[in-house]
Design an enzyme around this catalytic site. Structure first.
Site, PDB file in Angstrom:
ATOM      1  N   ASP A   1       0.819  -1.214   0.000  1.00 39.53           N
ATOM      2  CA  ASP A   1       0.000   0.000   0.000  1.00 39.53           C
ATOM      3  C   ASP A   1       0.849   1.259   0.000  1.00 39.53           C
ATOM      4  O   ASP A   1       0.313   2.365  -0.002  1.00 39.53           O
ATOM      5  CB  ASP A   1      -0.939  -0.002   1.216  1.00 39.53           C
ATOM      6  CG  ASP A   1      -2.395  -0.039   0.794  1.00 39.53           C
ATOM      7  OD1 ASP A   1      -2.665  -0.300  -0.378  1.00 39.53           O
ATOM      8  OD2 ASP A   1      -3.267   0.193   1.661  1.00 39.53           O
TER       9      ASP A   1
ATOM     10  N   ASP B   1       0.583 -10.948   8.555  1.00 40.33           N
ATOM     11  CA  ASP B   1       1.104  -9.597   8.705  1.00 40.33           C
ATOM     12  C   ASP B   1       2.558  -9.566   8.260  1.00 40.33           C
ATOM     13  O   ASP B   1       3.277 -10.576   8.348  1.00 40.33           O
ATOM     14  CB  ASP B   1       0.987  -9.134  10.157  1.00 40.33           C
ATOM     15  CG  ASP B   1      -0.388  -8.547  10.455  1.00 40.33           C
ATOM     16  OD1 ASP B   1      -1.160  -8.342   9.498  1.00 40.33           O
ATOM     17  OD2 ASP B   1      -0.698  -8.305  11.638  1.00 40.33           O
TER      18      ASP B   1
ATOM     19  N   ASP C   1       5.233  -8.644   9.436  1.00 41.70           N
ATOM     20  CA  ASP C   1       6.314  -8.970  10.374  1.00 41.70           C
ATOM     21  C   ASP C   1       6.175 -10.395  10.917  1.00 41.70           C
ATOM     22  O   ASP C   1       6.954 -10.798  11.782  1.00 41.70           O
ATOM     23  CB  ASP C   1       6.315  -7.983  11.535  1.00 41.70           C
ATOM     24  CG  ASP C   1       5.044  -8.043  12.360  1.00 41.70           C
ATOM     25  OD1 ASP C   1       3.962  -8.036  11.757  1.00 41.70           O
ATOM     26  OD2 ASP C   1       5.125  -8.108  13.600  1.00 41.70           O
TER      27      ASP C   1
ATOM     28  N   ASP D   1     -10.657  -7.329  11.352  1.00 40.91           N
ATOM     29  CA  ASP D   1     -10.544  -8.775  11.519  1.00 40.91           C
ATOM     30  C   ASP D   1     -11.718  -9.353  12.307  1.00 40.91           C
ATOM     31  O   ASP D   1     -12.441 -10.249  11.829  1.00 40.91           O
ATOM     32  CB  ASP D   1      -9.214  -9.129  12.187  1.00 40.91           C
ATOM     33  CG  ASP D   1      -8.842  -8.170  13.302  1.00 40.91           C
ATOM     34  OD1 ASP D   1      -9.726  -7.435  13.801  1.00 40.91           O
ATOM     35  OD2 ASP D   1      -7.662  -8.155  13.705  1.00 40.91           O
TER      36      ASP D   1
END
Length: 843
Positions: free
Chosen positions: A174, A221, A223, A318
């Site tokens: 993004d 995600d 990370d 979520d």
């Protein structure tokens, strides 16, 4: 006769159950005097303690039932026996306290329903032929995170053990960054960017859905590093249950969160989120109410398409997505196996900001899509979702509990209109049995009192978003949690804990004011028993507040790669031809700490390579020695190109066994350890605040002179403190190598020790240089205080010097130990004695 006997037997059981229910209800409401109620409370707590000896699930249910009984009886008494309030102030403040207690009771009931019988779901192995397995799109969304954080996640995802033609990894950028597009091209994953950032993470995921077509969608995600077995162990459940929409796995963090890192006594605690990703999510799974948590999950595309994609109306896309999916009749599952690992928030400020977003999002769902209403959910599912949403309304409740004692200490207002003895015999069983039940349910993830500490850390910062989101549910934007930051110097985040310090100061003043009123009984008519009860409550609140404040003491974080304890067999190669088998003590993608075999002397030997086990064989990586100490060799990887980085990640971070917890791990120490650690942390915080107030350093606290003065006074009253009638100020001049311990030189760092008396506080400090230096860096207790560049004097932050032993290091940028004469570097300290208790400092 047999049929008749069965009918009589069934009727008998029905009568027995009815009689038991009547007796239970009568015991809940029957009023008792002080002594009978005290005996009754002792019996309840004793029964709870005895039941903890059994590890069966029925014992767990009995413990929760006893806690529910004690707490419900307390609440019945609160409404019937403690509400004879008189003044408008008592009604206002007492009503607020009662409402907070009602909230706590409701959340307790919902928690017991949710977590009393957690489901331990097994793995469903894949049974389909390879060419029949569902196709999987792996999404790795990113916005502003550095490539050093995102890269390992993408590489590990591409190495998952799943047929290569049945899954694809997509880097969703993004941020539209050219270097990310180039990285995706080099490693061979798909790259997807979009023209705008509408709807933040949810919009990023929805945009990817439009250009991909996999049967399943795996969200990681940026990370989170997935293990090789991630898809192997999760996809099988979709084959077993055609109505299964989500398989969620735990969010495990291989770096310490701010609480674990900043408080030494919390190092052995699991992370704050481990309670949710074990007991709570496993409890949800029993009721088919598992939440999608934004990462480390696999979702069926058909279910997402039925609800219009990922929900974007709230900032917690979520949980809202999971709620919508389950309203449509789809199932969810929680597989309690750590199949990935990520980075925890680096600082307390980031930690709070992340929880603010969660609080806002869950409150938005509570207002706009309340699970109690609307179609599709069964009652247990509604209750599980309601408990999660109500939890984030705790900030105002926690603040009410913290400040309620002040109503009596300052103004003499009774928030419970009952004698202190009566309050005690009803409240103590309620509190103690609640602690017993919480320890039973949470003993593997949380030490006693840490729930209160976690909530207190966040409470003052979450009050505003919780209230605003209740009133304006559409306000607020998604904010990405920063990852991969470094702290060059440690600091005390006084701004973040200013509300805590002000409240703690008010509580100290309230204690002083309350006891001062005893000297004028004709004016105030003070009740000693009520004052003692308020004092006990106030002191407990102080301990919790001061423990929360300790988390704001951020330590330096300059290591580029997070190290994690791990024992892995390795083979070392030395330049002189020696080859040695050894084992690691901790690992990271930047280097290893290796325990050498007994009897092997590596002094003077140059290590060149280390051999690691990865899937399909062993691979050697070039390394360089960094330090050798006490039989442990630290090495760093060198010449790491793309291919080697991929193999490193596979060897060190993608192993399925690397992140698994120890079997039946429980927090050590029990009740005694919980109390002593609470006292240890809070007393250390008191000493720190007293030093800051006394020295007037740059990091001086400014919540108000009265608050700081009261905290310093409380510190001086601790047992073992020595009173000083006067505070004599003196200068102490030391040269670096006149310290009691001999200097040590390792890896270009010359280290010495400077010992201060336990009752000495440093008011001012400076370095005096008598020669020009060449870039040496001076650190005190791990904090950089000066960079030597020329002769002269320089002021040093006095707060870095602590009572007891202080480690002073002079590090040369050339890796050669500095040749310092006794008169070259002098440290001048201005010290004064201060009455401080002896206790271990918080690190």
């Amino acid at each position: 006769m047999t049929a008749l006997a069965k009918r009589i037997g069934a009727a008998g059981w029905a009568v027995a159950v009815l009689c038991a229910a009547v007796v239970f209800a009568w015991l809940l409401v029957v009023p008792l005097d002080v002594v009978p109620q005290a005996v009754f409370g002792v019996l309840i707590v004793a029964a709870g303690l005895l039941t903890t000896r059994s590890r069966s699930r029925y014992a767990t249910i009995l413990i929760c039932t006893l806690s529910l009984f004690a707490s419900t009886r307390y609440m019945v008494w609160r409404f019937s026996g403690s509400m004879g309030l008189r003044s408008p102030g008592e009604w206002l403040l007492g009503g607020a306290l009662l409402a907070a207690e009602c909230y706590t009771w409701l959340v307790m009931v919902l928690s017991f329903v949710q977590s009393a019988r957690p489901l331990r779901r097994p793995v469903a192995l894949l049974s389909m032929a390879t060419d029949c397995l569902p196709t999987v799109d792996v999404y790795v969304p990113t916005y502003n995170e550095p490539l050093s954080v995102v890269g390992p996640s993408v590489i590990a995802a591409m190495a998952m053990d799943y047929p290569a033609d049945r899954f694809r990894v997509h880097l969703l950028d993004d941020g539209n960054r050219p270097e990310f597009a180039d990285f995706a091209r080099r490693v061979g994953c798909e790259y997807i960017a979009r023209a705008d950032n509408t709807h933040a993470k949810a919009g990023n995921l929805n945009a990817a859905m439009k250009v991909t077509d996999g049967d399943l969608i795996c969200v990681l995600d940026c990370d989170h590093v997935a293990t090789r077995a991630f898809l192997q162990l999760t996809v099988g459940w979709f084959e077993k249950d055609p109505r299964l929409a989500v398989v969620q796995t735990p969010h495990f963090f291989y770096s310490q969160d701010p609480i674990q890192r900043n408080i030494k006594a919390a190092e052995d605690l699991p992370g704050e989120g481990d309670l949710f990703y074990d007991t709570i999510q496993s409890g949800n799974d029993l009721w088919n109410a598992t939440f999608f948590c934004g990462s480390c999950a696999v979702i069926r595309r058909a279910a997402l398409e039925e609800v219009g994609g990922f929900a974007y109306e709230t900032v917690t896309e979520d949980a809202h997505t999971a709620l919508r999916i389950q309203r449509c009749g789809w199932n969810t599952a929680f597989l309690n196996i750590r199949l990935s690992a990520g980075l925890a928030t680096e600082t307390l400020n980031q930690h709070v900001a992340q929880r603010v977003r969660w609080c806002r999002g869950m409150t938005q769902i509570l207002r706009t899509d309340n699970p109690l209403f609307g179609p599709g959910l069964k009652l247990p599912q509604r209750l599980c979702y309601l408990n999660a949403l109500l939890y984030y309304q705790f900030p105002l409740v926690r603040v009410i509990f913290l400040v309620s004692p002040l109503a009596y200490l300052f103004f003499g207002l009774n928030l419970m209109h009952a004698p202190a003895g009566v309050v005690s015999v009803y409240a103590i069983p309620h509190l103690l049995q609640g602690m017993i039940a919480n320890q039973r349910l949470q003993g593997r993830q949380r030490r006693l009192f840490w729930g209160e500490i976690y909530e207190t850390i966040l409470a003052f910062h979450l009050v505003r978003p919780a209230l605003f989101s209740l009133i304006w549910p559409k306000a607020g934007k998604f904010k990405v949690t920063d990852k991969g930051l470094k702290l060059e110097t440690g600091y005390f985040d006084k701004d973040l804990v200013r509300p805590h310090l002000i409240t703690a100061g008010l509580l100290c003043l309230g204690l002083a004011f309350g006891y001062a009123r005893l000297f004028w009984p004709s004016l105030f008519h003070e009740s000693l028993s009520t004052l003692l009860l308020s004092t006990a409550w106030t002191i407990f609140n102080l301990l919790i507040l001061l423990s929360a404040v300790a988390v704001a003491r951020e330590g330096r974080q300059v290591r580029g790669h997070v190290r994690r304890p791990a024992r892995m067999p390795v083979t070392l190669y030395f330049a002189d031809g020696r080859v040695v088998d050894a084992v690691t003590s901790n690992v990271s993608t930047g280097g290893l700490a290796i325990v050498l075999p007994t009897g092997f002397d590596a002094e003077g030997r140059e290590v060149t390579d280390v051999d690691l086990q990865i899937a399909g064989g062993r691979t050697a990586f070039p390394v360089e020695g960094v330090a050798l100490r006490d039989g442990e060799l630290r090495v760093k990887f060198v010449d790491v190109d793309d291919a080697r980085e991929r193999r490193l990640i596979q060897a060190l971070m993608a192993r399925a066994d690397l992140w698994q917890p120890e079997p039946d791990r429980r927090i050590s120490g029990g009740w005694v350890r919980a109390v002593t650690s609470l006292l240890e942390i809070s007393s250390s915080t008191l000493r720190f605040i007293s030093r800051q107030a006394w020295t007037g350093a740059k990091s001086r606290l400014r919540p108000g002179a009265a608050a700081v003065g009261a905290l310093a006074l409380l510190a001086s009253l601790q047992p073992g403190a020595k009173a000083h009638a006067t505070a004599a100020v003196s200068d102490r001049v030391l040269s670096l190598n006149s310290t009691p311990a001999p200097l040590r030189c390792v890896g270009g760092k010359t280290t010495g020790r400077l010992v201060l008396a336990s009752d000495q506080v440093v008011l001012a400090a400076r370095l005096e240089l008598t020669r020009a230096a060449a870039g040496e860096v001076v650190t005190v207790n791990g904090q950089t205080v000066a960079r030597l560049g020329a002769a002269g004097r320089m002021e040093v932050e006095p707060a870095v010097f602590l009572p007891g032993a202080n480690e002073i290091v002079v590090a040369s940028p050339r890796g050669v130990c500095a040749q310092l004469a006794a008169s070259d570097v002098r440290i001048v300290l201005t010290t004064t004695p201060l009455a401080l208790a002896r206790a271990a400092p918080v690190a």
